[in-house]
Write a protein that holds these residues in place. Structure first.
Motif, PDB file in Angstrom:
ATOM      1  N   LEU A 412      12.211  68.792  40.110  1.00 28.71           N
ATOM      2  CA  LEU A 412      11.987  67.622  39.256  1.00 28.71           C
ATOM      3  C   LEU A 412      10.758  66.870  39.503  1.00 28.71           C
ATOM      4  CD1 LEU A 412      13.265  66.719  36.208  1.00 28.71           C
ATOM      5  CD2 LEU A 412      15.131  65.396  37.791  1.00 28.71           C
ATOM      6  N   ARG A 413      10.978  66.415  40.911  1.00 28.25           N
ATOM      7  CA  ARG A 413       9.765  65.333  41.369  1.00 28.25           C
ATOM      8  C   ARG A 413       8.301  66.209  41.039  1.00 28.25           C
ATOM      9  NH1 ARG A 413       6.208  64.799  45.575  1.00 28.25           N
ATOM     10  NH2 ARG A 413       5.937  62.595  46.404  1.00 28.25           N
ATOM     11  N   ALA A 414       8.167  67.458  41.321  1.00 30.37           N
ATOM     12  CA  ALA A 414       6.958  68.016  41.095  1.00 30.37           C
ATOM     13  C   ALA A 414       6.652  68.009  39.797  1.00 30.37           C
ATOM     14  CB  ALA A 414       6.991  69.455  41.476  1.00 30.37           C
ATOM     15  N   GLU A 415       7.695  68.230  38.740  1.00 23.69           N
ATOM     16  CA  GLU A 415       7.108  68.172  37.325  1.00 23.69           C
ATOM     17  C   GLU A 415       6.723  66.835  36.740  1.00 23.69           C
ATOM     18  OE1 GLU A 415       7.118  69.718  33.278  1.00 23.69           O
ATOM     19  OE2 GLU A 415       7.149  70.502  35.168  1.00 23.69           O
ATOM     20  N   GLY A 416       7.393  65.746  37.486  1.00 23.98           N
ATOM     21  CA  GLY A 416       7.158  64.539  37.073  1.00 23.98           C
ATOM     22  C   GLY A 416       5.727  64.050  37.604  1.00 23.98           C
ATOM     23  N   GLU A 417       5.272  64.808  38.929  1.00 24.99           N
ATOM     24  CA  GLU A 417       3.865  64.185  39.245  1.00 24.99           C
ATOM     25  C   GLU A 417       3.084  65.056  38.457  1.00 24.99           C
ATOM     26  OE1 GLU A 417       4.263  65.730  43.494  1.00 24.99           O
ATOM     27  OE2 GLU A 417       4.403  63.520  44.056  1.00 24.99           O
ATOM     28  N   ALA A 418       3.174  66.439  38.121  1.00 22.29           N
ATOM     29  CA  ALA A 418       2.223  67.279  37.342  1.00 22.29           C
ATOM     30  C   ALA A 418       2.071  66.625  35.746  1.00 22.29           C
ATOM     31  CB  ALA A 418       2.831  68.671  37.377  1.00 22.29           C
ATOM     32  N   MET A 419       2.909  66.207  35.395  1.00 25.35           N
ATOM     33  CA  MET A 419       2.984  65.619  33.804  1.00 25.35           C
ATOM     34  C   MET A 419       2.844  64.034  33.701  1.00 25.35           C
ATOM     35  SD  MET A 419       3.405  68.235  32.274  1.00 25.35           S
ATOM     36  CE  MET A 419       3.785  67.996  30.542  1.00 25.35           C
TER      37      MET A 419
END
Length: 693
Positions: A412-419
């Motif tokens: 979830l953190r990686a998704e937030g950083e990517a988006m």
């Protein structure tokens, strides 16, 4: 002489005029309607409907078993029956339209359509015209119950009430009539959630029926000045009724030249006001909102719309920023009474204005993540790891694209950083509330993140689409939106039933443990505040400290709606109940429904009870002799019954509990809403005597 209604060439089932013997017993007209005239769905074919007009003007609509169609021998019984008959599957439908409207495939010359026209001719035309006029804005008033409430009155009183409805539609209609969202012909309304409306005070009724200073009576009832009642806006039907009292308070708080003049102007405001990142329910809150809108709110909305074309999304995103700012303030410390996120938004808006709040939110959302994400600390009684959650559907694919469920904190953190958005802030909702996030990719290459909330109280438990955003919180394209809709259907398919039930059971178990009584862990900010936002946060906190009610000697507070108001005498006292009025908490350990029951009394009147889901701490405090204080925090008769009255319960500072927060703990009846500030109390709250009658 009463007109005899005849319908040439109509079948006996569709005839309007009842037999003479029935007419003599007070039945003026009736209309039997078979199911196939109203519905195509198979489930409705087991029923028949009866529209019945009594000689005194009252209109009754009944749903009966199909075998009862045409049973005129039951007309007299049904005309004067006051309640439902579940044993014989006979239900009164107060929200049914005054005249049945056959489905579109029934031609205008069909006997059923002509029977409906003849039945309508027997009704009071002035009442029908008034109800229809109220619906010009789009609201629904033309139900059988509303017709009856007006038609049974004496001609003089009826004329006065119709005139009042025509003069001040948005202010009078919720007081004299029900305000349902839509007609209901198939199912009777739930006793637990009746449609709002019909809360006129004796003073308002007297002013209407005797023609005495209606402007003054309405101003006193709604808690506004006469200038608000006289606004051209109040002379026009509104699209959404009943009016939340806070809208009127806001209009009263604005300068006269800044108030909208037409219902169309107000509609442009209302959609934005509903999304403003504060929860305001008191008169003082409305003053703060008006201050945040500035001297020319119309110009402000235009400027905000120009800077943020998707203004509704920008306002919603500000909630995430306020939660992060609140977490930042918690970690920094140094504030004796800290507002929660909703109160912080109210103070920020009042101190700096809505434009600067949105600008701070935008800067924060565009700041890259710099801190290492850490999962939320667990409550002491929780043993399961929060590092990962059970997948509901995992990887999923359709013709429009594919979706990948994000089941770990790192994902979830990686998704937030990517988006470049704040999805990681919602990990606690995934772990404790069953919420799920998905990485979406459409066949056209578009990317987005979708979230779905679990309704753990539904049967069966269901997932509801919550949000769908592209990079930097941009709105998702149509293809992605369609993909998210398909994903919602897949999440609620039969194949996921077992998982949904397990997650719902876990969510309900967490609630039953009264986690609200334990200081809630606050996530570390995953984005820092920039220098300007830091300064504005300091200013907002200083404004809050200077203007918010302190409550000497009070520690932790619980804000909650009053449960059971609909079934208690207190529902008849709403016009006299005031914000700040002291209430008494009385333990009922022998209550057969709940041994932790805590009754709420206002003087000698029982208002209701502390809701079961949050009453444990209050009950245990009273049993231990803790001198709790309680007072009315909000009264709004225009709201649904379970939200009309809210109270605050306060613990003494010395018994607030080790590590307990001094901020207000809010238990709102509806998920997804923000908490509100405790309003200043004009009446000093009195101590509660445990276990005293």
């Amino acid at each position: 002489m009463e007109r005899v209604l005849k319908l040439p060439s109509a079948s006996s089932d569709h005839a309007v005029t009842p037999p003479p013997a029935v007419q003599q017993q007070g039945v003026r007209a009736r209309l039997w309607v078979p199911a196939d005239m109203l519905f195509v769905r198979e489930s409705a074919q087991a029923y028949a409907w009866l529209w019945l007009l009594r000689a005194d003007g009252a209109l009754r609509v009944w749903r009966l078993p199909r075998a009862s169609l045409g049973e005129d021998e039951r007309l007299v019984e049904l005309a004067w029956r006051a309640d439902d008959d579940p044993v014989n599957d006979t239900w009164r439908l107060p929200l049914a339209p005054v005249v049945p409207v056959p489905r579109w495939s029934v031609s205008w010359g069909h006997p059923m359509a002509r029977a409906a026209q003849a039945f309508a001719a027997a009704l009071d035309g002035a009442v029908l015209d008034t109800l229809g006029g109220l619906e010009q804005g789009g609201a629904y008033f033309g139900c059988a119950e509303n017709y009856s409430r007006l038609a049974v009155l004496s001609p003089t009183v009826r004329a006065h009430r119709l005139q009042a409805l025509a003069l001040f539609p948005p202010l009078v209609a919720p007081l004299l009539l029900l305000c349902p969202e839509r007609a209901e012909v198939l199912d009777p309304p739930s006793a637990d959630d009746p449609p709002p409306g019909w809360h006129a005070s004796p003073e308002v009724l007297d002013a209407i029926d005797r023609g005495r200073d209606l402007v003054g009576a309405l101003a006193r009832y709604w808690g506004v000045t006469r200038g608000v009642v006289r606004l051209p806006l109040m002379r026009q039907p509104w699209r959404t009724l009943p009016i939340p009292r806070k809208w009127l308070w806001l209009l009263d708080a604005l300068p006269a030249h800044a108030r909208p003049r037409t219902e169309a102007d107000w509609q442009a405001w209302e959609s934005h006001l509903r999304a403003v990142p504060v929860r305001w329910r008191s008169r003082s809150d409305a003053d703060w909102v008006a201050r945040g809108l500035g001297p020319d709110p119309a110009a402000l909305w235009g400027a905000l719309q120009q800077r943020w074309p998707h203004l509704g999304l920008a306002l919603r995103d500000a909630w995430d920023f306020l939660r992060a700012a609140h977490a930042h303030a918690v970690q920094r410390g140094g504030v004796s009474v800290l507002p929660d996120a909703g109160e912080l938004g109210l103070a920020w808006m009042a101190r700096w204005g809505l434009r600067r709040l949105l600008a701070a939110s935008q800067r924060w959302h565009e700041t890259p993540v710099v801190d290492r994400f850490q999962p939320l600390p667990r409550p002491a009684d929780e043993t399961a790891s929060l590092a990962a959650v059970e997948p509901v559907i995992g990887h999923w694919r359709s013709a429009l694209g594919e979706a990948e469920e994000l089941t770990t904190a790192d994902a979830l953190r990686a998704e937030g950083e990517a988006m470049r958005h704040c999805a990681a802030d919602y990990w606690s909702d995934c772990a404790w509330e069953g919420m799920r996030f998905f990485r979406l990719q459409a066949t056209n290459g578009e990317r987005a993140t979708a979230s779905f909330e679990l309704d753990a109280d539904a049967e069966p438990p269901l997932y509801e689409w919550h949000d769908c955003r592209g990079p930097r919180n941009a709105p998702a394209c149509d293809t992605i939106q369609a993909l998210a809709q398909q994903l919602e259907e897949a999440l609620n398919a039969e194949a996921t039933m077992a998982v949904r039930r397990r997650l719902a059971q876990a969510v309900r178990a967490q609630r039953s443990q009264s986690r609200a009584l334990v200081p809630q862990p606050t996530p570390d900010p995953i984005r820092p505040l920039d220098r300007q936002s830091e300064q504005e946060l300091q200013g907002a906190l200083a404004f809050w400290s200077a203007h918010a009610p302190a409550g000497p000697g009070l520690g932790r507070r619980l804000r909650t709606a009053v449960a059971g108001l609909l079934y208690r005498p207190g529902r008849y006292c709403l016009a006299r109940l005031g914000v700040g009025d002291a209430v008494r908490l009385v333990r009922e350990p022998d209550n057969p429904h709940d041994p932790l029951a805590v009754r709420i009394d206002w003087g000698d009147v029982t208002l209701g009870y502390i809701p079961r889901r949050v009453n444990r701490d209050v009950a245990e405090a009273l049993d231990a002799g803790v001198p709790l204080r309680a007072w009315v925090d909000d009264v709004d008769p225009a709201m649904p019954a379970h939200e009309q009255v809210a109270i605050v319960v306060a613990w003494p500072e010395s018994t607030a509990g080790e590590g307990a927060s001094s901020r207000v703990t809010v238990h709102a009846p509806t998920q997804g809403t923000a908490p509100s500030r405790v309003a200043p109390s004009p009446v000093a709250p009195s101590p509660v005597v445990p276990n005293s009658p």
